[in-house]
Design a protein around this motif. Structure first.
Motif, PDB file in Angstrom:
ATOM      1  N   PRO A 295     -38.155  -3.078 -27.036  1.00  0.00           N
ATOM      2  CA  PRO A 295     -37.969  -3.450 -28.301  1.00  0.00           C
ATOM      3  C   PRO A 295     -39.176  -2.976 -29.155  1.00  0.00           C
ATOM      4  O   PRO A 295     -38.925  -3.070 -30.210  1.00  0.00           O
ATOM      5  CB  PRO A 295     -38.098  -4.987 -27.732  1.00  0.00           C
ATOM      6  CG  PRO A 295     -37.667  -5.105 -26.551  1.00  0.00           C
ATOM      7  CD  PRO A 295     -38.237  -3.896 -25.973  1.00  0.00           C
ATOM      8  N   GLN A 296     -40.459  -2.870 -28.576  1.00  0.00           N
ATOM      9  CA  GLN A 296     -41.443  -2.327 -29.222  1.00  0.00           C
ATOM     10  C   GLN A 296     -41.399  -0.790 -29.977  1.00  0.00           C
ATOM     11  O   GLN A 296     -42.030  -0.419 -30.981  1.00  0.00           O
ATOM     12  CB  GLN A 296     -43.040  -2.667 -28.487  1.00  0.00           C
ATOM     13  CG  GLN A 296     -43.249  -3.689 -28.103  1.00  0.00           C
ATOM     14  CD  GLN A 296     -43.133  -4.925 -29.014  1.00  0.00           C
ATOM     15  OE1 GLN A 296     -43.774  -4.581 -30.350  1.00  0.00           O
ATOM     16  NE2 GLN A 296     -42.566  -6.068 -29.030  1.00  0.00           N
ATOM     17  N   HIS A 297     -40.601  -0.132 -29.281  1.00  0.00           N
ATOM     18  CA  HIS A 297     -40.594   1.443 -29.827  1.00  0.00           C
ATOM     19  C   HIS A 297     -38.919   1.629 -29.254  1.00  0.00           C
ATOM     20  O   HIS A 297     -38.639   2.451 -28.533  1.00  0.00           O
ATOM     21  CB  HIS A 297     -41.317   2.218 -28.685  1.00  0.00           C
ATOM     22  CG  HIS A 297     -42.825   1.775 -28.764  1.00  0.00           C
ATOM     23  ND1 HIS A 297     -43.276   0.953 -27.884  1.00  0.00           N
ATOM     24  CD2 HIS A 297     -43.798   2.208 -29.495  1.00  0.00           C
ATOM     25  CE1 HIS A 297     -44.760   0.905 -28.058  1.00  0.00           C
ATOM     26  NE2 HIS A 297     -44.846   1.759 -29.134  1.00  0.00           N
ATOM     27  N   PRO A 298     -38.078   0.977 -30.309  1.00  0.00           N
ATOM     28  CA  PRO A 298     -36.706   1.347 -30.349  1.00  0.00           C
ATOM     29  C   PRO A 298     -36.494   2.998 -30.497  1.00  0.00           C
ATOM     30  O   PRO A 298     -37.139   3.506 -31.066  1.00  0.00           O
ATOM     31  CB  PRO A 298     -36.119   0.481 -31.532  1.00  0.00           C
ATOM     32  CG  PRO A 298     -37.351   0.520 -32.418  1.00  0.00           C
ATOM     33  CD  PRO A 298     -38.461   0.256 -31.578  1.00  0.00           C
ATOM     34  N   ASP A 299     -35.401   3.260 -29.684  1.00  0.00           N
ATOM     35  CA  ASP A 299     -34.870   4.848 -29.847  1.00  0.00           C
ATOM     36  C   ASP A 299     -34.295   5.145 -31.084  1.00  0.00           C
ATOM     37  O   ASP A 299     -33.350   4.464 -31.444  1.00  0.00           O
ATOM     38  CB  ASP A 299     -34.327   5.003 -28.639  1.00  0.00           C
ATOM     39  CG  ASP A 299     -33.961   6.592 -28.311  1.00  0.00           C
ATOM     40  OD1 ASP A 299     -33.969   7.347 -29.421  1.00  0.00           O
ATOM     41  OD2 ASP A 299     -33.551   7.045 -27.202  1.00  0.00           O
ATOM     42  N   PRO A 300     -34.980   6.163 -31.847  1.00  0.00           N
ATOM     43  CA  PRO A 300     -34.173   6.648 -33.157  1.00  0.00           C
ATOM     44  C   PRO A 300     -33.033   7.120 -33.016  1.00  0.00           C
ATOM     45  O   PRO A 300     -32.294   7.561 -33.961  1.00  0.00           O
ATOM     46  CB  PRO A 300     -35.373   7.196 -33.670  1.00  0.00           C
ATOM     47  CG  PRO A 300     -36.091   8.087 -32.743  1.00  0.00           C
ATOM     48  CD  PRO A 300     -36.084   6.890 -31.642  1.00  0.00           C
ATOM     49  N   ALA A 380     -27.596  -7.761 -34.504  1.00  0.00           N
ATOM     50  CA  ALA A 380     -27.969  -6.740 -35.562  1.00  0.00           C
ATOM     51  C   ALA A 380     -28.753  -5.699 -34.732  1.00  0.00           C
ATOM     52  O   ALA A 380     -29.322  -5.947 -33.678  1.00  0.00           O
ATOM     53  CB  ALA A 380     -28.943  -7.424 -36.521  1.00  0.00           C
ATOM     54  N   ALA A 381     -29.016  -4.401 -35.284  1.00  0.00           N
ATOM     55  CA  ALA A 381     -29.584  -3.389 -34.756  1.00  0.00           C
ATOM     56  C   ALA A 381     -30.928  -3.485 -34.903  1.00  0.00           C
ATOM     57  O   ALA A 381     -31.594  -3.956 -35.595  1.00  0.00           O
ATOM     58  CB  ALA A 381     -29.123  -2.080 -35.315  1.00  0.00           C
ATOM     59  N   ALA A 382     -31.677  -3.141 -33.676  1.00  0.00           N
ATOM     60  CA  ALA A 382     -33.264  -3.026 -33.719  1.00  0.00           C
ATOM     61  C   ALA A 382     -33.855  -1.989 -34.944  1.00  0.00           C
ATOM     62  O   ALA A 382     -34.974  -2.152 -35.429  1.00  0.00           O
ATOM     63  CB  ALA A 382     -33.784  -3.132 -32.510  1.00  0.00           C
ATOM     64  N   LEU A 383     -32.911  -1.133 -35.009  1.00  0.00           N
ATOM     65  CA  LEU A 383     -33.483   0.266 -35.714  1.00  0.00           C
ATOM     66  C   LEU A 383     -32.184   0.914 -36.581  1.00  0.00           C
ATOM     67  O   LEU A 383     -31.302   0.708 -36.079  1.00  0.00           O
ATOM     68  CB  LEU A 383     -34.020   1.235 -34.915  1.00  0.00           C
ATOM     69  CG  LEU A 383     -34.900   2.140 -35.607  1.00  0.00           C
ATOM     70  CD1 LEU A 383     -35.980   1.771 -36.003  1.00  0.00           C
ATOM     71  CD2 LEU A 383     -35.210   3.317 -34.626  1.00  0.00           C
ATOM     72  N   GLY A 384     -32.382   0.645 -37.870  1.00  0.00           N
ATOM     73  CA  GLY A 384     -31.221   1.197 -38.552  1.00  0.00           C
ATOM     74  C   GLY A 384     -30.034  -0.018 -38.929  1.00  0.00           C
ATOM     75  O   GLY A 384     -30.680  -1.106 -38.600  1.00  0.00           O
TER      76      GLY A 384
END
Length: 425
Positions: A295-300, A380-384
């Motif tokens: 969760p601290q580094h979500p995959d782009p 909800a998305a963690a990224l985007g």
């Protein structure tokens, strides 16, 4: 008088024959157990494995169709000497006896990766490969793990020495004689350790190009083998064939529960929106709000891969490709600044999916039931931004997915019908 008698006899014969013709037994067409609309039948027809058109050979790999390349590629695929420690082959993670993958949440080579190992089957038809699509051909994809420090972790100069020692005759018969390259360092690569990188850039450009050519040819041989590994027909395909042929008995290929799941797959489950065609994949990239592994580094995902693909010297437009520039359409028209690519991953094929737990790009979900519940819950998305619609947030493209527990069970049952044999050379 004779003429009248003949006419009378002819009429009599006709009168006798008419009721005999009507009385002949007829066979009524069998009533299908499962009725489908014309539109649904068209969708089902498009999903048959037999509809997968034989793909023309990859224009960037002129050796893909040659039997010698398949044979060499098979041996390279299984050779653990293609790794730094001599213990990890391509087949270590893509096991021919286990769906050509490893069953782990994340790939395990010399180290632990951050994504799930994908199967080889059906890969030759994909325009982009890996979860993020950072490669545009099967042969270029095969090169990545060889030098990845978490996978096989070797370097391309060492691979040239390996080819010379173990495969020189077969290599020469396929690609032509190996270059002399007598003064190579023991280890060198533009992607290796600092010392390996220094050794690489210290070599003359002509030498680097010759090494790269041998390296690329290794990938082309491996790809020739991998392109022959395919999915075989599943019960789902037999059911479609029976349905389209009006074969009532043949529809027993699927149980009633599985048919209910199929209707959900095509309808309110919205699965076929992305999982369509013979491979049950649109080969596109989607953000569906899958929870990140870290969760601290979500995959782009796709967003970070487009630049890598465009800069890759082994892409379709590169010097080691056998394609003409006009044959690299996907690369030529690649969109590099699309906000929807952030956190998006390639749609996997659902063929044989029940045999490939765990799921998602990093094995975050353990079962198919968990996967379906994820789509129903639509976090909800963690990224985007996730494409999934939540309750009260539907839009023109999607509506919230609403499935009862028993419907989730039916959908899981249907997904089990997609499993068939793996065909390999």
């Amino acid at each position: 008088m004779k003429l009248r008698l003949k006419a009378t006899l002819a009429v009599a014969c006709m009168l006798i024959e008419i009721p005999l013709a009507i009385a002949e037994p007829t066979t009524a067409p069998a009533v299908l157990r499962d009725a489908w609309s014309t539109a649904e039948r068209e969708v089902l027809a498009s999903m048959q494995l037999s509809r997968a058109e034989p793909r023309s050979a990859d224009p960037s790999n002129a050796f893909e169709g040659r039997a010698e390349a398949v044979s060499l590629g098979r041996d390279l695929f299984r050779d653990p000497q293609l790794s730094r420690n001599g213990q990890i082959a391509c087949a270590s993670c893509h096991s021919p006896s286990a769906q050509f993958e490893d069953g782990r949440p994340q790939g395990q080579g010399l180290g632990s990766g951050s994504r799930r190992t994908q199967p080889v089957m059906g890969a030759m038809g994909a325009p982009f490969l890996f979860w993020d699509g950072r490669k545009d051909s099967l042969w270029s994809q095969a090169l990545g793990p060889l030098e990845n420090p978490l996978e096989q972790g070797t370097n391309r100069v060492r691979l040239v020495g390996l080819v010379r020692a173990r495969y020189a005759t077969r290599y020469a018969a396929l690609f032509g004689p190996l270059p002399a390259l007598n003064a190579l360092p023991a280890a060198a690569s533009p992607l290796g350790s600092p010392s390996e990188q220094a050794a690489w850039w210290a070599m003359p450009k002509e030498t680097r190009d010759q090494v790269d050519r041998v390296f690329a040819n290794l990938g082309k041989a491996i790809a020739a083998y991998e392109s022959r590994v395919q999915y075989g027909p599943a019960r789902f395909d037999r059911y479609i064939r029976a349905t389209l042929a009006g074969d009532a008995a043949g529809q027993s290929a699927l149980a009633a529960k599985e048919v209910r799941g199929l209707r959900l797959f095509l309808g309110k489950g919205q699965c076929s929106t992305c999982h369509n065609g013979p491979m049950l994949s649109d080969q596109a990239f989607h953000n569906t709000g899958v929870p990140p592994l870290d969760p601290q580094h979500p995959d782009p995902g796709r967003a970070a891969a487009v630049g890598l693909l465009l800069d890759d010297p082994f892409n379709c437009l590169g010097a080691f490709s056998d394609a003409r520039p006009d044959q690299c359409g996907e690369l030529s028209f690649l969109v590099s600044a699309d906000p929807r690519q952030l956190g998006a991953f390639r749609t996997p094929s659902l063929r044989n999916v029940a045999a490939r737990a765990p799921y998602m790009h990093a094995g975050q979900l353990r079962s198919l039931a968990e996967v379906i519940r994820h789509y129903v819950e639509a976090p909800a998305a963690a990224l985007g931004r996730s494409e999934l619609a939540r309750a009260g947030q539907g839009d023109a493209q999607r509506a919230p997915i609403r499935l009862a527990p028993e419907e989730i069970d039916d959908l899981v049952a249907f997904l089990g019908s997609l499993t068939g044999p793996v065909v390999q050379p």
